[in-house]
Design an enzyme around this catalytic site. Structure first.
Site, PDB file in Angstrom:
ATOM      1  N   GLN A  28      -7.295  -1.228   1.780  1.00 19.26           N
ATOM      2  CA  GLN A  28      -6.765  -0.870   3.096  1.00 19.26           C
ATOM      3  C   GLN A  28      -7.516   0.362   3.598  1.00 19.26           C
ATOM      4  O   GLN A  28      -7.517   1.412   2.942  1.00 19.26           O
ATOM      5  CB  GLN A  28      -5.268  -0.570   3.042  1.00 19.26           C
ATOM      6  N   TYR A  33      -1.122   6.593  12.847  1.00 17.96           N
ATOM      7  CA  TYR A  33      -2.454   7.064  12.494  1.00 17.96           C
ATOM      8  C   TYR A  33      -3.418   6.722  13.634  1.00 17.96           C
ATOM      9  O   TYR A  33      -2.997   6.200  14.671  1.00 17.96           O
ATOM     10  CB  TYR A  33      -2.880   6.473  11.146  1.00 17.96           C
ATOM     11  N   PRO A  86       0.853  -1.195   0.000  1.00 18.15           N
ATOM     12  CA  PRO A  86       0.000   0.000   0.000  1.00 18.15           C
ATOM     13  C   PRO A  86       0.887   1.243   0.000  1.00 18.15           C
ATOM     14  O   PRO A  86       1.702   1.433   0.898  1.00 18.15           O
ATOM     15  CB  PRO A  86      -0.796  -0.134   1.307  1.00 18.15           C
TER      16      PRO A  86
END
Length: 529
Positions: free
Chosen positions: A259, A340, A182
């Site tokens: 994702q 995150y 990703p």
């Protein structure tokens, strides 16, 4: 007992033994005036790789060679340390890997004997799959046959490079072990992927990888990292993503994974090429986190989430999951890494809550687990789900490798099928130790202690890396990032270079396949003595 003497042990209660307390010697300078350090006086490498005498002899040869060829003594001594220092560092890193293998040998006790032996032989990561082939071609071919038969559920199979064996996750079968990582492209408009994303992901699916990941796709406008990040929260997003998924399914044998994530304290920042993780110069939106702790001094201080707001964000993840089903993604990943939102709940560096979502690791995991559980309840049972984690913060007082094992266990108990093992990016104070395959040991530990499939990522850039990792049981998949940016057809090219002809090329490209294989074969013939 040996002639009345007790056998030395590496048991935890026997601290003080040589093995446990081996000192790794390193010196900033090996030279003082006309005094030169060599061998163990200059550096040391653990005796599990048996290189102490070798290093000392090579130091002596290096010193002699530079004294012979350099014009002055100071220049010769400086050159001596420069040339030897690089090789010594490589060997010390290999020795550290070897030491960790022996100190944690119980971790590998459940491996089949064939894989246990291969893991032992390649423990330092200096001896690779192709390096073993040079030493014993028959052994490597037997190992490849054994791996291929295991991948075929015991059916007879021919020897193939380990990276080209299939793997099954729930009802999903991947044709090989190569994954397109990703990677954020920062090219969406209002969260909507466009032609760039279609070409970017589509070309890499054609390029031979078994699985292609989307970039972190955000569950709301305020969940975006940058204004260029993709989303999955509107009908426009669904239509655009479905176009990409349909292309991958129609034109390639690859599978595609969505994702999903939320930027949390690291949101509202500039595009990567403008300033990585730097706040917008204007037009910032508010960011949120488990506590009012900024990712860095220049970043916004996030608003501490209330329980009600946490519930709203959980529903955003569930809504994005439902849209992922409509888009017909093959697999779903929850992003719990890199600082995150969900990662910021897990790490004590950003989570200072005093309620049931803060404090112990179990409490800090509570919200990410709740989000995963809600998504798993919606996502089709036959389709797999993975979770990306940061297996270490690279900061004292942060998440450790042993914590990562417990994190993986917690997600496994909730039905996760694969742990995507990354590290760091949770704090600006992080000090990663980079190198070839530098994050793979974390994948190895989680896979073999928890008993769950893992994906290794991080400076894996050669087919030989992938083959070694898969064959040794250090991971089940390997995510390749930057090499895929340079070469969308990385997997097809790797197959040709290894002489493996079983990869599926598009019919439209078969002429190119034939020419590439002929040219590689001719180059190999010319290189023979």
């Amino acid at each position: 007992y040996l002639d009345g003497h007790e056998l030395m042990s590496n048991s935890p209660h026997l601290r003080g033994r040589e093995w446990v307390n081996f000192t790794r010697v390193g010196n900033q300078s090996w030279v003082h005036g006309n005094i030169v350090l060599m061998g163990d006086a200059a550096h040391s490498a653990h005796f599990s790789v048996g290189s102490g005498t070798k290093l000392a002899m090579e130091d002596a040869i290096g010193l002699f060679t530079n004294l012979e060829h350099e014009a002055s003594l100071p220049a010769a001594l400086e050159r001596y340390q420069q040339t030897r220092g690089i090789e010594v560092l490589r060997l010390q890193n290999a020795a550290r890997n070897s030491t960790e293998w022996f100190e944690n040998v119980a971790r590998y006790a459940s491996l089949p004997p064939e894989q246990f032996a291969y893991s032992l032989l390649t423990r330092s990561q200096r001896i690779s799959h192709e390096n073993l082939r040079l030493r014993d071609t028959t052994y490597v071919e037997r190992m490849e046959t054994w791996l291929a038969e295991r991948a075929a559920d015991g059916s007879p199979a021919e020897a193939v490079p380990p990276m080209f064996t299939p793997i099954r996750l729930r009802e999903l079968t991947l044709r090989n072990r190569v994954v397109v990582s990703p990677m954020d492209m920062y090219s969406a408009v209002d969260g909507t992927p466009n032609e760039f994303h279609l070409i970017h992901l589509g070309s890499r699916a054609i390029g031979g990888a078994g699985l292609v990941y989307t970039e972190m796709t955000c569950v709301s406008p305020d969940a975006r990292i940058t204004e260029g990040c993709t989303g999955m929260y509107s009908p426009n997003h669904l239509a655009a993503w479905k176009r990409i998924v349909d292309y991958v399914h129609e034109w390639t044998p690859a599978k595609i994974c969505l994702q999903l994530g939320h930027s949390g304290p690291k949101g509202s920042t500039q595009l990567m090429w403008e300033g990585m993780d730097e706040p917008l110069e204007r037009g910032n939106w508010p960011v949120v986190g488990p506590s009012a702790i900024a990712y860095g001094v220049q970043n916004q201080i996030p608003r501490e989430l209330t329980l009600a707001q946490m519930g709203e964000i959980l529903e955003q993840f569930v809504n994005a999951t439902r849209l992922g089903i409509e888009a017909d993604f093959d697999m779903l990943e929850l992003h719990c890494a890199h600082g995150y939102l969900l990662s910021s709940f897990i790490t004590p560096l950003q989570n200072q809550r005093t309620d049931e979502y803060g404090g112990s690791l179990e409490n800090r995991l509570r919200y990410p687990i709740e989000v995963f559980r809600a998504m798993r309840a919606v996502w089709p049972r036959k389709r797999p789900m993975s979770v990306r984690i940061s297996a270490t913060d690279w900061v004292e007082g942060g998440i450790t490798a042993d914590d990562a094992v417990e994190i993986a266990r917690a997600f496994k108990s909730e039905g996760v099928d694969l742990i995507d093992v990354s590290t760091g990016q949770t704090s600006r104070a992080g000090k990663p130790v980079y190198g070839r395959m530098y994050q793979t040991p974390h994948s190895d530990q989680i896979r073999n202690q928890v008993g769950i499939a893992t994906m290794a990522v991080g400076n894996i850039y050669e087919a030989d890396h992938v083959n070694s990792i898969i064959a040794a049981g250090r991971a089940d998949l390997c995510a390749i990032g930057r090499p895929h940016l340079a070469d969308p057809y990385w997997t097809l090219h790797a197959a040709a270079q290894l002489g493996y002809t079983g990869m599926v090329w598009p019919n439209q490209y078969l002429a190119g396949k034939s020419q590439l294989e002929r040219n590689l074969a001719r180059a190999a013939e010319l290189a023979m003595p």
